[in-house]
Design a protein around this motif. Structure first.
Motif, PDB file in Angstrom:
ATOM      1  N   HIS A 194     -44.780  53.551 -32.679  1.00  0.00           N
ATOM      2  CA  HIS A 194     -43.940  52.631 -31.910  1.00  0.00           C
ATOM      3  C   HIS A 194     -44.349  52.736 -30.447  1.00  0.00           C
ATOM      4  O   HIS A 194     -44.626  53.832 -29.951  1.00  0.00           O
ATOM      5  CB  HIS A 194     -42.449  52.983 -32.045  1.00  0.00           C
ATOM      6  CG  HIS A 194     -41.964  53.070 -33.455  1.00  0.00           C
ATOM      7  ND1 HIS A 194     -41.563  51.967 -34.168  1.00  0.00           N
ATOM      8  CD2 HIS A 194     -41.826  54.143 -34.279  1.00  0.00           C
ATOM      9  CE1 HIS A 194     -41.187  52.346 -35.376  1.00  0.00           C
ATOM     10  NE2 HIS A 194     -41.337  53.657 -35.473  1.00  0.00           N
ATOM     11  N   ALA A 195     -44.392  51.615 -29.756  1.00  0.00           N
ATOM     12  CA  ALA A 195     -44.702  51.595 -28.329  1.00  0.00           C
ATOM     13  C   ALA A 195     -43.634  50.758 -27.627  1.00  0.00           C
ATOM     14  O   ALA A 195     -43.409  49.603 -27.995  1.00  0.00           O
ATOM     15  CB  ALA A 195     -46.094  51.021 -28.080  1.00  0.00           C
ATOM     16  N   ILE A 196     -42.997  51.342 -26.629  1.00  0.00           N
ATOM     17  CA  ILE A 196     -41.883  50.706 -25.926  1.00  0.00           C
ATOM     18  C   ILE A 196     -42.328  50.335 -24.522  1.00  0.00           C
ATOM     19  O   ILE A 196     -42.820  51.198 -23.774  1.00  0.00           O
ATOM     20  CB  ILE A 196     -40.680  51.668 -25.858  1.00  0.00           C
ATOM     21  CG1 ILE A 196     -40.225  52.061 -27.270  1.00  0.00           C
ATOM     22  CG2 ILE A 196     -39.537  51.052 -25.066  1.00  0.00           C
ATOM     23  CD1 ILE A 196     -39.317  53.285 -27.296  1.00  0.00           C
ATOM     24  N   ASP A 197     -42.172  49.085 -24.164  1.00  0.00           N
ATOM     25  CA  ASP A 197     -42.505  48.625 -22.812  1.00  0.00           C
ATOM     26  C   ASP A 197     -41.340  48.977 -21.889  1.00  0.00           C
ATOM     27  O   ASP A 197     -40.314  48.304 -21.897  1.00  0.00           O
ATOM     28  CB  ASP A 197     -42.757  47.113 -22.823  1.00  0.00           C
ATOM     29  CG  ASP A 197     -43.107  46.562 -21.448  1.00  0.00           C
ATOM     30  OD1 ASP A 197     -43.142  47.330 -20.468  1.00  0.00           O
ATOM     31  OD2 ASP A 197     -43.345  45.336 -21.356  1.00  0.00           O
ATOM     32  N   TYR A 198     -41.512  50.040 -21.111  1.00  0.00           N
ATOM     33  CA  TYR A 198     -40.387  50.495 -20.278  1.00  0.00           C
ATOM     34  C   TYR A 198     -40.046  49.514 -19.169  1.00  0.00           C
ATOM     35  O   TYR A 198     -38.961  49.582 -18.580  1.00  0.00           O
ATOM     36  CB  TYR A 198     -40.679  51.881 -19.692  1.00  0.00           C
ATOM     37  CG  TYR A 198     -41.823  51.933 -18.703  1.00  0.00           C
ATOM     38  CD1 TYR A 198     -41.653  51.577 -17.370  1.00  0.00           C
ATOM     39  CD2 TYR A 198     -43.092  52.366 -19.102  1.00  0.00           C
ATOM     40  CE1 TYR A 198     -42.707  51.627 -16.463  1.00  0.00           C
ATOM     41  CE2 TYR A 198     -44.135  52.419 -18.208  1.00  0.00           C
ATOM     42  CZ  TYR A 198     -43.939  52.054 -16.887  1.00  0.00           C
ATOM     43  OH  TYR A 198     -44.982  52.110 -16.000  1.00  0.00           O
ATOM     44  N   ARG A 199     -40.936  48.570 -18.879  1.00  0.00           N
ATOM     45  CA  ARG A 199     -40.641  47.562 -17.868  1.00  0.00           C
ATOM     46  C   ARG A 199     -39.722  46.461 -18.401  1.00  0.00           C
ATOM     47  O   ARG A 199     -39.016  45.806 -17.633  1.00  0.00           O
ATOM     48  CB  ARG A 199     -41.938  46.932 -17.360  1.00  0.00           C
ATOM     49  CG  ARG A 199     -42.862  47.896 -16.623  1.00  0.00           C
ATOM     50  CD  ARG A 199     -44.161  47.217 -16.259  1.00  0.00           C
ATOM     51  NE  ARG A 199     -45.069  48.114 -15.549  1.00  0.00           N
ATOM     52  CZ  ARG A 199     -46.335  47.838 -15.275  1.00  0.00           C
ATOM     53  NH1 ARG A 199     -46.837  46.649 -15.653  1.00  0.00           N
ATOM     54  NH2 ARG A 199     -47.098  48.701 -14.633  1.00  0.00           N
ATOM     55  N   ALA A 200     -39.739  46.282 -19.719  1.00  0.00           N
ATOM     56  CA  ALA A 200     -38.998  45.162 -20.314  1.00  0.00           C
ATOM     57  C   ALA A 200     -37.757  45.591 -21.067  1.00  0.00           C
ATOM     58  O   ALA A 200     -36.887  44.750 -21.347  1.00  0.00           O
ATOM     59  CB  ALA A 200     -39.925  44.388 -21.265  1.00  0.00           C
ATOM     60  N   GLU A 201     -37.646  46.863 -21.443  1.00  0.00           N
ATOM     61  CA  GLU A 201     -36.486  47.299 -22.216  1.00  0.00           C
ATOM     62  C   GLU A 201     -36.130  48.740 -21.885  1.00  0.00           C
ATOM     63  O   GLU A 201     -36.950  49.508 -21.379  1.00  0.00           O
ATOM     64  CB  GLU A 201     -36.749  47.149 -23.723  1.00  0.00           C
ATOM     65  CG  GLU A 201     -37.981  47.862 -24.233  1.00  0.00           C
ATOM     66  CD  GLU A 201     -38.247  47.579 -25.702  1.00  0.00           C
ATOM     67  OE1 GLU A 201     -37.267  47.493 -26.481  1.00  0.00           O
ATOM     68  OE2 GLU A 201     -39.412  47.445 -26.072  1.00  0.00           O
ATOM     69  N   ASP A 202     -34.899  49.093 -22.166  1.00  0.00           N
ATOM     70  CA  ASP A 202     -34.409  50.448 -21.968  1.00  0.00           C
ATOM     71  C   ASP A 202     -34.959  51.342 -23.075  1.00  0.00           C
ATOM     72  O   ASP A 202     -34.645  51.137 -24.251  1.00  0.00           O
ATOM     73  CB  ASP A 202     -32.882  50.440 -21.988  1.00  0.00           C
ATOM     74  CG  ASP A 202     -32.288  51.834 -21.929  1.00  0.00           C
ATOM     75  OD1 ASP A 202     -32.970  52.754 -21.440  1.00  0.00           O
ATOM     76  OD2 ASP A 202     -31.142  52.003 -22.390  1.00  0.00           O
TER      77      ASP A 202
END
Length: 334
Positions: A194-202
């Motif tokens: 899983h990769a989370i875009d910290y700029r777009a979501e918490d």
């Protein structure tokens, strides 16, 4: 050392500053002491601590050279008394306390690994700092075990990419954060689950959606206000490992949460650790990770290479933050 030159090219700024202070100078070729090797450097990895040192915020430990550079690959050309004679003339990758941005560098023989034929010198130079750091912190201090879930911040950095690759080799579920959709896609292509875009979501909400009961380990290079947020996503008996403090060296934490979930907060630095510790870590890596390097199942992600004379451009590239994987200096043609 009679066949070696007396001087060498090096990057050794006299004062702190921006990338422009990184200019070629002449320095004496160092002489190996007891248990040390002299390496003719083919390539040197660029790391975030090099930038901090250049800025005047991370001085070398006592006895280390002022020349930056924490990892190199090259050929052993001279031995100090008591050094492993089997390494003379062989290609090695080495972890240093400094001195890598030069044509020649000194390393304790216990901090060197043989370069397997499957790797180029550029790839080998990109490995020691990240391998030693990730293994020591994620697998030893963090006790990550097969089947567990880990969160790695900075998933497309040098540390992050190696953490992804090692995590998959050792059967971890790897969640990373990265800045932007493109970087997240690159992280997933490397094997991140899983990769989370910290700029777009918490990232806290995103991790809780992935693992509602909590995760096992956080490998954190951010610090500051990320620390309490990291604790929120850890499950019972979770481990938080700090390796850098890019958003600040202090944080306020919820102590009741630490107590209720029986969390472990730990962390470490590598550069100032003694040769004995690093030698033990090298021996562990030789047993556990080197076979994956030898058969080609593990190789670092290389973002860009620059000749030694363009070290300023290499630092600028890292500071821009667009890189994925490692930036490496090469000596030939610099």
């Amino acid at each position: 050392m009679t066949d070696l030159p007396s001087t060498m090219r090096a990057i050794d700024p006299e004062a702190a500053g921006g990338p422009d202070v990184l200019r070629l100078v002449d320095r004496p070729v160092p002489r190996p002491g007891e248990g040390e090797l002299l390496i003719r450097v083919a390539a040197a990895g660029v790391n975030r601590p090099d930038i901090l040192q250049r800025q005047g915020n991370y001085p070398p430990p006592p006895g280390a050279p002022s020349i930056p550079g924490l990892e190199v690959a090259g050929t052993v050309v001279a031995l100090g008394q008591g050094a492993d004679a089997r390494l003379l003339g062989r290609p090695v990758m080495a972890l240093l306390a400094g001195g890598g941005y030069a044509d020649y560098a000194i390393a304790p023989s216990g901090q060197c690994l043989a370069v397997p034929p499957a790797l180029s010198m550029v790839e080998a130079a990109a490995l020691p700092e990240t391998l030693f750091t990730v293994w020591s912190n994620l697998f030893e201090r963090g006790r990550a075990s097969p089947g567990e879930t880990v969160l790695v911040h900075g998933g497309t950095s040098g540390i992050g990419t190696i953490a992804i690759l090692l995590g998959k080799l050792f059967n971890l579920t790897v969640i990373v954060t990265a800045g932007g959709a493109e970087k997240c896609a690159r992280a997933r292509a490397l094997g991140a689950d899983h990769a989370i875009d910290y700029r777009a979501e918490d990232f806290v909400a995103a991790v809780k959606a992935i693992a509602p009961s909590g995760i096992d380990v956080v490998l954190d290079m951010v610090g500051g206000d990320y620390l309490p947020r990291n604790l929120a996503v850890l499950g019972p008996e979770g481990r938080h490992v700090s390796i850098a403090v890019q958003r600040g060296a202090t944080a306020e934490i919820p102590i009741w949460q630490v107590m209720q979930k029986r969390l472990t907060l730990t962390g470490s630095t590598l550069r100032a650790r003694d040769v004995g510790f690093k030698t033990d870590l090298r021996n562990t890596l030789a047993r556990t990770v080197w076979p994956f390097l030898a058969d080609g199942r593990l190789r670092p992600v290389i973002d860009a290479t620059f000749p030694l004379g363009r070290a300023a451009d290499a630092h600028a590239r890292m500071e821009e933050g667009a890189h994925v994987g490692k930036i490496v200096l090469v000596m030939d043609g610099a």
